[in-house]
Motif scaffolding. Sequence first.
Motif, PDB file in Angstrom:
ATOM      1  N   MET A   1       9.365   7.018  43.830  1.00 43.34           N
ATOM      2  CA  MET A   1      10.298   7.688  42.943  1.00 43.34           C
ATOM      3  C   MET A   1       9.613   8.003  41.632  1.00 43.34           C
ATOM      4  SD  MET A   1      13.767   6.196  41.218  1.00 43.34           S
ATOM      5  CE  MET A   1      14.591   6.047  42.786  1.00 43.34           C
ATOM      6  N   ILE A   2       9.747   9.248  41.150  1.00 45.72           N
ATOM      7  CA  ILE A   2       9.201   9.584  39.853  1.00 45.72           C
ATOM      8  C   ILE A   2      10.276   9.386  38.798  1.00 45.72           C
ATOM      9  CG2 ILE A   2       7.619  11.268  40.814  1.00 45.72           C
ATOM     10  CD1 ILE A   2       9.442  13.448  39.728  1.00 45.72           C
ATOM     11  N   LYS A   3       9.830   9.096  37.598  1.00 46.28           N
ATOM     12  CA  LYS A   3      10.763   8.948  36.491  1.00 46.28           C
ATOM     13  C   LYS A   3      10.263   9.741  35.301  1.00 46.28           C
ATOM     14  CE  LYS A   3      13.179   4.725  37.578  1.00 46.28           C
ATOM     15  NZ  LYS A   3      13.812   3.550  36.987  1.00 46.28           N
ATOM     16  N   LEU A   4      11.195  10.328  34.557  1.00 51.07           N
ATOM     17  CA  LEU A   4      10.876  11.114  33.386  1.00 51.07           C
ATOM     18  C   LEU A   4      11.251  10.343  32.134  1.00 51.07           C
ATOM     19  CD1 LEU A   4      12.459  14.486  34.569  1.00 51.07           C
ATOM     20  CD2 LEU A   4      10.166  13.634  34.997  1.00 51.07           C
ATOM     21  N   LEU A   5      10.477  10.549  31.074  1.00 48.27           N
ATOM     22  CA  LEU A   5      10.818   9.926  29.805  1.00 48.27           C
ATOM     23  C   LEU A   5      11.898  10.751  29.130  1.00 48.27           C
ATOM     24  CD1 LEU A   5       7.282   8.935  28.505  1.00 48.27           C
ATOM     25  CD2 LEU A   5       8.996   7.481  29.582  1.00 48.27           C
ATOM     26  N   TRP A   6      12.972  10.101  28.760  1.00 45.78           N
ATOM     27  CA  TRP A   6      14.117  10.797  28.159  1.00 45.78           C
ATOM     28  C   TRP A   6      14.166  10.508  26.666  1.00 45.78           C
ATOM     29  CZ3 TRP A   6      17.734  14.325  29.439  1.00 45.78           C
ATOM     30  CH2 TRP A   6      18.825  14.459  28.583  1.00 45.78           C
ATOM     31  N   LYS A   7      14.369  11.552  25.880  1.00 47.99           N
ATOM     32  CA  LYS A   7      14.541  11.416  24.443  1.00 47.99           C
ATOM     33  C   LYS A   7      15.875  12.032  24.073  1.00 47.99           C
ATOM     34  CE  LYS A   7      12.555  12.627  19.960  1.00 47.99           C
ATOM     35  NZ  LYS A   7      11.476  13.382  19.251  1.00 47.99           N
ATOM     36  N   GLU A   8      16.756  11.234  23.490  1.00 47.19           N
ATOM     37  CA  GLU A   8      18.081  11.743  23.132  1.00 47.19           C
ATOM     38  C   GLU A   8      17.966  12.917  22.162  1.00 47.19           C
ATOM     39  OE1 GLU A   8      21.151  11.139  24.133  1.00 47.19           O
ATOM     40  OE2 GLU A   8      20.382   9.771  25.653  1.00 47.19           O
ATOM     41  N   PRO A   9      18.637  14.029  22.460  1.00 47.49           N
ATOM     42  CA  PRO A   9      18.535  15.207  21.598  1.00 47.49           C
ATOM     43  C   PRO A   9      19.383  15.071  20.332  1.00 47.49           C
ATOM     44  CG  PRO A   9      20.043  15.633  23.413  1.00 47.49           C
ATOM     45  CD  PRO A   9      19.455  14.273  23.666  1.00 47.49           C
ATOM     46  N   ASP A  10      18.868  15.636  19.240  1.00 47.43           N
ATOM     47  CA  ASP A  10      19.590  15.626  17.965  1.00 47.43           C
ATOM     48  C   ASP A  10      19.980  17.021  17.504  1.00 47.43           C
ATOM     49  OD1 ASP A  10      19.400  12.818  17.627  1.00 47.43           O
ATOM     50  OD2 ASP A  10      17.353  13.024  16.861  1.00 47.43           O
ATOM     51  N   ILE A 114       8.740  12.910  45.154  1.00 47.86           N
ATOM     52  CA  ILE A 114       9.229  13.820  44.121  1.00 47.86           C
ATOM     53  C   ILE A 114      10.753  13.894  44.130  1.00 47.86           C
ATOM     54  CG2 ILE A 114       9.300  16.249  43.418  1.00 47.86           C
ATOM     55  CD1 ILE A 114       6.400  16.481  44.453  1.00 47.86           C
ATOM     56  N   GLU A 115      11.347  13.960  45.301  1.00 44.25           N
ATOM     57  CA  GLU A 115      12.782  14.227  45.428  1.00 44.25           C
ATOM     58  C   GLU A 115      13.641  12.967  45.510  1.00 44.25           C
ATOM     59  OE1 GLU A 115      13.986  17.179  45.262  1.00 44.25           O
ATOM     60  OE2 GLU A 115      12.313  18.521  45.726  1.00 44.25           O
ATOM     61  N   ALA A 116      13.043  11.785  45.459  1.00 43.30           N
ATOM     62  CA  ALA A 116      13.778  10.551  45.737  1.00 43.30           C
ATOM     63  C   ALA A 116      15.008  10.375  44.856  1.00 43.30           C
ATOM     64  CB  ALA A 116      12.862   9.340  45.568  1.00 43.30           C
ATOM     65  N   GLN A 134      13.031   5.713  30.945  1.00 46.89           N
ATOM     66  CA  GLN A 134      12.507   6.460  32.072  1.00 46.89           C
ATOM     67  C   GLN A 134      13.635   6.679  33.070  1.00 46.89           C
ATOM     68  OE1 GLN A 134       9.101   4.424  33.640  1.00 46.89           O
ATOM     69  NE2 GLN A 134       7.718   5.406  32.206  1.00 46.89           N
ATOM     70  N   VAL A 135      13.817   7.924  33.475  1.00 47.26           N
ATOM     71  CA  VAL A 135      14.936   8.264  34.343  1.00 47.26           C
ATOM     72  C   VAL A 135      14.436   9.108  35.509  1.00 47.26           C
ATOM     73  CG1 VAL A 135      16.637   8.164  32.500  1.00 47.26           C
ATOM     74  CG2 VAL A 135      15.485  10.318  32.955  1.00 47.26           C
ATOM     75  N   THR A 136      15.166   9.048  36.624  1.00 46.12           N
ATOM     76  CA  THR A 136      14.838   9.906  37.753  1.00 46.12           C
ATOM     77  C   THR A 136      15.242  11.337  37.422  1.00 46.12           C
ATOM     78  OG1 THR A 136      16.991   9.671  38.803  1.00 46.12           O
ATOM     79  CG2 THR A 136      15.319   8.010  39.340  1.00 46.12           C
ATOM     80  N   ILE A 137      14.809  12.281  38.280  1.00 48.41           N
ATOM     81  CA  ILE A 137      15.174  13.675  38.052  1.00 48.41           C
ATOM     82  C   ILE A 137      16.691  13.832  38.041  1.00 48.41           C
ATOM     83  CG2 ILE A 137      15.112  15.983  39.085  1.00 48.41           C
ATOM     84  CD1 ILE A 137      12.277  15.476  39.929  1.00 48.41           C
ATOM     85  N   GLY A 138      17.374  13.154  38.982  1.00 48.64           N
ATOM     86  CA  GLY A 138      18.834  13.241  39.015  1.00 48.64           C
ATOM     87  C   GLY A 138      19.470  12.712  37.745  1.00 48.64           C
ATOM     88  N   GLU A 139      18.974  11.566  37.259  1.00 47.67           N
ATOM     89  CA  GLU A 139      19.492  11.013  36.007  1.00 47.67           C
ATOM     90  C   GLU A 139      19.198  11.948  34.830  1.00 47.67           C
ATOM     91  OE1 GLU A 139      19.271   6.243  36.178  1.00 47.67           O
ATOM     92  OE2 GLU A 139      17.349   7.241  36.443  1.00 47.67           O
ATOM     93  N   TYR A 140      18.010  12.531  34.838  1.00 43.60           N
ATOM     94  CA  TYR A 140      17.625  13.474  33.783  1.00 43.60           C
ATOM     95  C   TYR A 140      18.655  14.597  33.694  1.00 43.60           C
ATOM     96  CZ  TYR A 140      14.449  16.633  31.169  1.00 43.60           C
ATOM     97  OH  TYR A 140      13.878  17.466  30.227  1.00 43.60           O
ATOM     98  N   TYR A 141      19.011  15.141  34.859  1.00 40.68           N
ATOM     99  CA  TYR A 141      19.979  16.237  34.864  1.00 40.68           C
ATOM    100  C   TYR A 141      21.367  15.760  34.431  1.00 40.68           C
ATOM    101  CZ  TYR A 141      17.104  19.958  36.893  1.00 40.68           C
ATOM    102  OH  TYR A 141      16.173  20.941  37.098  1.00 40.68           O
ATOM    103  N   GLU A 142      21.765  14.567  34.820  1.00 38.35           N
ATOM    104  CA  GLU A 142      23.073  14.071  34.407  1.00 38.35           C
ATOM    105  C   GLU A 142      23.137  13.899  32.890  1.00 38.35           C
ATOM    106  OE1 GLU A 142      25.942  13.662  36.101  1.00 38.35           O
ATOM    107  OE2 GLU A 142      24.828  14.702  37.671  1.00 38.35           O
TER     108      GLU A 142
END
Length: 351
Positions: A1-10, A114-116, A134-142
Amino acid sequence: MIKLLWKEPDSVADVQALVQGAIDIEFSTLPPYLYASLTILPDTNAPAKSRLQSVILQEMIHMCLACNIMNAIGGTVVITPPHYPGSLPHDVGGSLIVHLYPFSEAAMAQGMAIEAPLEPIDPRILRATPGDKQVTIGEYYERLKAALAALPDSAWTPDRNQIDDAQFFQGQIFAVNTCADACDAIDQIVSEGEGTPKTPKNQGSPLDFQNMLAHYYRFWEMQRNQVLEKDISAEQNDSGYKWGGPLGVDWSAAYPAIADPETYDFSAESEAVQIAQAKCNAAYSAMVRALSAAFGGAVGQLGVAVRAMFDLRMAAIQALNTPLANGKVAGPAFLYEPIIAAQTLVLGDAA
């Protein structure tokens, strides 16, 4: 599973940067999936070929929808060609390095990585802790949905540089003019990639909103060479699905293609090999430029991009049928060339 680094937008600009991340992710999956599909020998592996092609088409749609979201919130779409091998864009966490693999079990396993989903129906994967950035692609989109919902109405510009199904993929692409449209687009992207997620009220499903297997499970079918089917037995397992009969994958029915042609030294190869690779690079570069122009609002450029995709396919066929000195072949490297290099190539061909 890949994870993306998430930064809360301001700010709106921060949200635009997050949408750009989604665009880059969707685009970066296309060359690996295309390489696997192109390297299947003609008239073989029909079940696998159809699965790969359906995934590729949906990834193209996902990229278009992400670009529509960017244009709807006033941003500028940037098409950034990735390199292979390499990490997926925008601070991908973990150690996943994406390669251009020919059709093989390794290519299917990479597609699964990639798709996990956060929690596939089987086996289960533990949920990330709430504080994990760090979030999965699905979490990133949510999380992106929530960020878009927080934008003021003034951030949205209806009918700005939108691609719809009158131009591409009839019945599957739609304009994004409101936050509700953007959320619908994200739901489609996540569903087609990961299936229906597990929730306290839902056991989850490998099916997307169109009742088709999501990308992760299509790759899994190919990797296992088995069909995933509904379990209607009296002793049904928790997931509601089981592995059925063979899919009919023949790993040997593939071109003897090298992996990661971008890293290969073609300078000592025959003129025919170098010409074939040059044609692949020229077509890919033309496609990237046309897509950039199309998502910037240029009339007619989407048609130019589609023609370039066809040219790329034809160039790839030529490359895969032109042996290297070592007896193998090389598919397209998906190597972007600046406009000056492309013009030089055209003049050289003309000579």
